[in-house]
Write an enzyme that holds these catalytic residues in place. Structure first.
Site, PDB file in Angstrom:
ATOM      1  N   ASN A  51       7.304  17.938  48.448  1.00 24.19           N
ATOM      2  CA  ASN A  51       6.274  16.922  48.185  1.00 24.19           C
ATOM      3  C   ASN A  51       5.080  17.513  47.446  1.00 24.19           C
ATOM      4  O   ASN A  51       3.998  16.934  47.428  1.00 24.19           O
ATOM      5  CB  ASN A  51       5.791  16.320  49.502  1.00 24.19           C
ATOM      6  CG  ASN A  51       6.932  15.722  50.297  1.00 24.19           C
ATOM      7  OD1 ASN A  51       7.736  14.960  49.759  1.00 24.19           O
ATOM      8  ND2 ASN A  51       7.032  16.079  51.563  1.00 24.19           N
ATOM      9  N   HIS A 137       6.359   5.650  58.608  1.00 24.10           N
ATOM     10  CA  HIS A 137       6.637   7.037  59.003  1.00 24.10           C
ATOM     11  C   HIS A 137       6.582   7.213  60.528  1.00 24.10           C
ATOM     12  O   HIS A 137       5.850   6.511  61.221  1.00 24.10           O
ATOM     13  CB  HIS A 137       5.575   7.922  58.347  1.00 24.10           C
ATOM     14  CG  HIS A 137       5.810   9.384  58.499  1.00 24.10           C
ATOM     15  ND1 HIS A 137       5.128  10.148  59.407  1.00 24.10           N
ATOM     16  CD2 HIS A 137       6.659  10.221  57.860  1.00 24.10           C
ATOM     17  CE1 HIS A 137       5.524  11.409  59.309  1.00 24.10           C
ATOM     18  NE2 HIS A 137       6.457  11.483  58.380  1.00 24.10           N
ATOM     19  N   GLU A 178       2.229   2.020  54.680  1.00 25.45           N
ATOM     20  CA  GLU A 178       2.057   3.167  53.780  1.00 25.45           C
ATOM     21  C   GLU A 178       1.850   2.632  52.375  1.00 25.45           C
ATOM     22  O   GLU A 178       2.323   1.551  52.054  1.00 25.45           O
ATOM     23  CB  GLU A 178       3.327   4.040  53.797  1.00 25.45           C
ATOM     24  CG  GLU A 178       3.592   4.654  55.138  1.00 25.45           C
ATOM     25  CD  GLU A 178       4.910   5.416  55.209  1.00 25.45           C
ATOM     26  OE1 GLU A 178       5.405   5.871  54.154  1.00 25.45           O
ATOM     27  OE2 GLU A 178       5.444   5.555  56.310  1.00 25.45           O
ATOM     28  N   SER A 182       7.972   6.850  52.155  1.00 28.94           N
ATOM     29  CA  SER A 182       8.387   8.228  51.906  1.00 28.94           C
ATOM     30  C   SER A 182       9.865   8.390  51.618  1.00 28.94           C
ATOM     31  O   SER A 182      10.252   9.342  50.944  1.00 28.94           O
ATOM     32  CB  SER A 182       7.986   9.112  53.084  1.00 28.94           C
ATOM     33  OG  SER A 182       8.464   8.582  54.296  1.00 28.94           O
ATOM     34  N   ASP A 207      -1.610   4.407  55.045  1.00 28.63           N
ATOM     35  CA  ASP A 207      -1.274   5.830  54.942  1.00 28.63           C
ATOM     36  C   ASP A 207      -0.940   6.142  53.475  1.00 28.63           C
ATOM     37  O   ASP A 207       0.098   5.729  52.967  1.00 28.63           O
ATOM     38  CB  ASP A 207      -0.082   6.137  55.858  1.00 28.63           C
ATOM     39  CG  ASP A 207       0.269   7.615  55.859  1.00 28.63           C
ATOM     40  OD1 ASP A 207      -0.245   8.355  55.008  1.00 28.63           O
ATOM     41  OD2 ASP A 207       1.089   8.022  56.705  1.00 28.63           O
ATOM     42  N   HIS A 210       1.800   9.770  50.318  1.00 30.72           N
ATOM     43  CA  HIS A 210       2.565  10.047  49.087  1.00 30.72           C
ATOM     44  C   HIS A 210       1.903   9.456  47.845  1.00 30.72           C
ATOM     45  O   HIS A 210       2.484   9.499  46.755  1.00 30.72           O
ATOM     46  CB  HIS A 210       3.998   9.528  49.230  1.00 30.72           C
ATOM     47  CG  HIS A 210       4.731  10.217  50.323  1.00 30.72           C
ATOM     48  ND1 HIS A 210       5.411  11.406  50.141  1.00 30.72           N
ATOM     49  CD2 HIS A 210       4.850   9.910  51.645  1.00 30.72           C
ATOM     50  CE1 HIS A 210       5.933  11.787  51.294  1.00 30.72           C
ATOM     51  NE2 HIS A 210       5.608  10.901  52.222  1.00 30.72           N
ATOM     52  N   LYS A 241       0.696  17.351  50.640  1.00 30.35           N
ATOM     53  CA  LYS A 241       1.638  16.945  49.589  1.00 30.35           C
ATOM     54  C   LYS A 241       1.010  17.263  48.228  1.00 30.35           C
ATOM     55  O   LYS A 241       1.024  18.417  47.822  1.00 30.35           O
ATOM     56  CB  LYS A 241       2.046  15.504  49.816  1.00 30.35           C
ATOM     57  CG  LYS A 241       2.678  15.366  51.224  1.00 30.35           C
ATOM     58  CD  LYS A 241       3.256  14.050  51.523  1.00 30.35           C
ATOM     59  CE  LYS A 241       3.562  13.861  53.009  1.00 30.35           C
ATOM     60  NZ  LYS A 241       4.555  14.775  53.563  1.00 30.35           N
TER      61      LYS A 241
END
Ligand SMILES: Cc1ncc(COP(=O)(O)O)c(C=O)c1O
Length: 387
Positions: A51, A137, A178, A182, A207, A210, A241
């Site tokens: 990541n 997640h 998110e 992910s 979140d 990513h 990440k």
């Protein structure tokens, strides 16, 4: 299950069950790393598994920042933040993150995982409601369970179901999603969710793990891309990440952050991250927001677009640095990953319980550090092994 079946003697059987279902995992020791090239005693791979989206994790300037941090602040913090482990680099990093997220204040944690584990139980409890996207997640799911609020789940990005759950929710209501999922690489229907939660007086925890460093102006994330930062009450993310280091953060109104300092158990009862790490993280975040980040994001987007063209014959919009190839069966995913590994490419086979049973996949993650020839080589290897 009876007491007998739950005895310690059953552990061997559990292992056998995981092996038979192609769900057994093992750690692999890396002996060296040079950019995206990884070395173990068994061979060398070009990694499409990390990541480290901007290629910061191995950057010389970041190593230098770590050395500088150690020279100035030593090694460990020695205590938790509230005792005597809160050093000036922690505070500078938090001020920087607050600005980057368009928030009044921010708080850092030892990992991204530790953020929701601290935040949710600090703000919600029995009588309240957490409403989660089904693909959230594990850290978000575990935190929602831990806080004791009623847990409701809506199918991925299903706004109709979310609205029905909001209408029936009690107490403090928190929607959790998110920015970039992910294991799928797609984005939340964020604009619509913000409208919905506002209409029902709920809060949103987003979140950006990513998305931070990857999406939005200066890589500030999806909320920034859509101009919604001020309407997302809790913006969290990780420094592990795109920022190339480790640690997590949450950004919010100052009064919320101050309450978290008093209540978030994963912050209060855990030794502070080493101050040298906070020092280097501030250097990484400044780079991510600036020209270094811009150049890296352009390379990352070019790599993703190239792989899409070579494997799907089309470019498509850039949603994230993650592209999944869903193959269904666990065995098929493992076989494809093994074939790519033989060809010199490390791509993880993602299986249950990380994704639903029967939803096994290869997860390709791209980095600004990949050379064009490496992306071309991966696409050719995938074609050759029938993926
Ligand atoms: C969406 C999401 N949130 C949180 C985390 C946890 O972050 P960290 O690795 O910093 O603990 C991860 C990744 O591991 C993630 O993918």
């Amino acid at each position: 299950m009876s007491g007998d079946e739950r005895s310690w003697a059953g552990l061997a059987g559990e292992r056998a069950g995981l092996e038979q279902a192609d769900l057994w995992r093992e750690l692999r020791a890396l002996e060296g790393r040079e950019g995206v090239r990884l070395r173990t005693s068994a061979g060398q791979w070009i990694s499409f598994a990390s990541n480290d989206y901007l290629g910061f994790a191995e950057a010389g300037w970041l190593r230098e920042a770590l050395r500088e941090g150690i020279a100035q602040h030593g090694a460990g913090a020695g205590a938790s933040r509230l005792v005597c482990g809160s050093f000036s680099p922690h505070h500078e990093l938090e001020a920087l993150l607050a600005v980057a997220k368009g928030a009044e204040a921010a708080l850092t944690f030892a990992s991204g995982f530790a953020v929701p584990m601290g935040v949710l139980p600090a703000l919600l409890g029995r009588g309240d409601t957490v409403i989660l996207d089904k693909l959230c997640h594990a850290s978000l799911v575990d935190a929602a369970r831990l806080c004791g609020a009623t847990l409701r789940v809506f199918p991925h990005n299903h706004l109709g179901k979310l609205e029905r759950l909001l209408a029936g929710a009690r107490g403090r209501v928190l929607v959790v999603t998110e920015s970039v999922f992910s294991m799928d690489g797609d984005q939340a229907a964020l604009a619509e969710m913000v409208e919905l939660k506002d209409r029902h007086g709920a809060w949103l925890l987003l979140d950006e793990a990513h998305a931070f460093g990857v999406l939005g102006p200066q890589g500030r994330g999806l909320a920034a891309e859509l101009g919604l930062e001020k309407r997302v009450e809790l913006q969290m993310g990780t420094l592990s990440k795109a920022a190339g280091l480790s640690g997590g953060y949450v950004a919010a109104r100052r009064e919320v952050i101050e309450l978290l300092v008093n209540r978030a158990r994963s912050l209060i009862y855990s030794t502070a991250p080493p101050p040298f790490l906070a020092h280097a993280a501030a250097v990484a975040v400044r780079a991510l927001l600036g020209a270094v980040g811009e150049t890296a994001r352009a390379r990352l987007r070019a790599n993703v677009a190239l792989f899409q063209r070579l494997t799907r014959g089309e470019g498509g919009d850039f949603a994230s640095a993650i592209l999944p190839l869903i193959v269904g069966g666990e065995r098929r995913a493992l076989d494809l990953a093994a074939a790519l590994s033989m060809a010199g490419y490390l791509v993880p086979a993602i299986r249950y319980p990380t994704v639903a049973r029967g939803g096994a996949r290869l997860r390709f993650s791209f980095s600004a550090a990949h050379e064009t020839s490496e992306v071309e080589g991966l696409a050719a290897a995938l074609r050759a092994c029938g993926g």
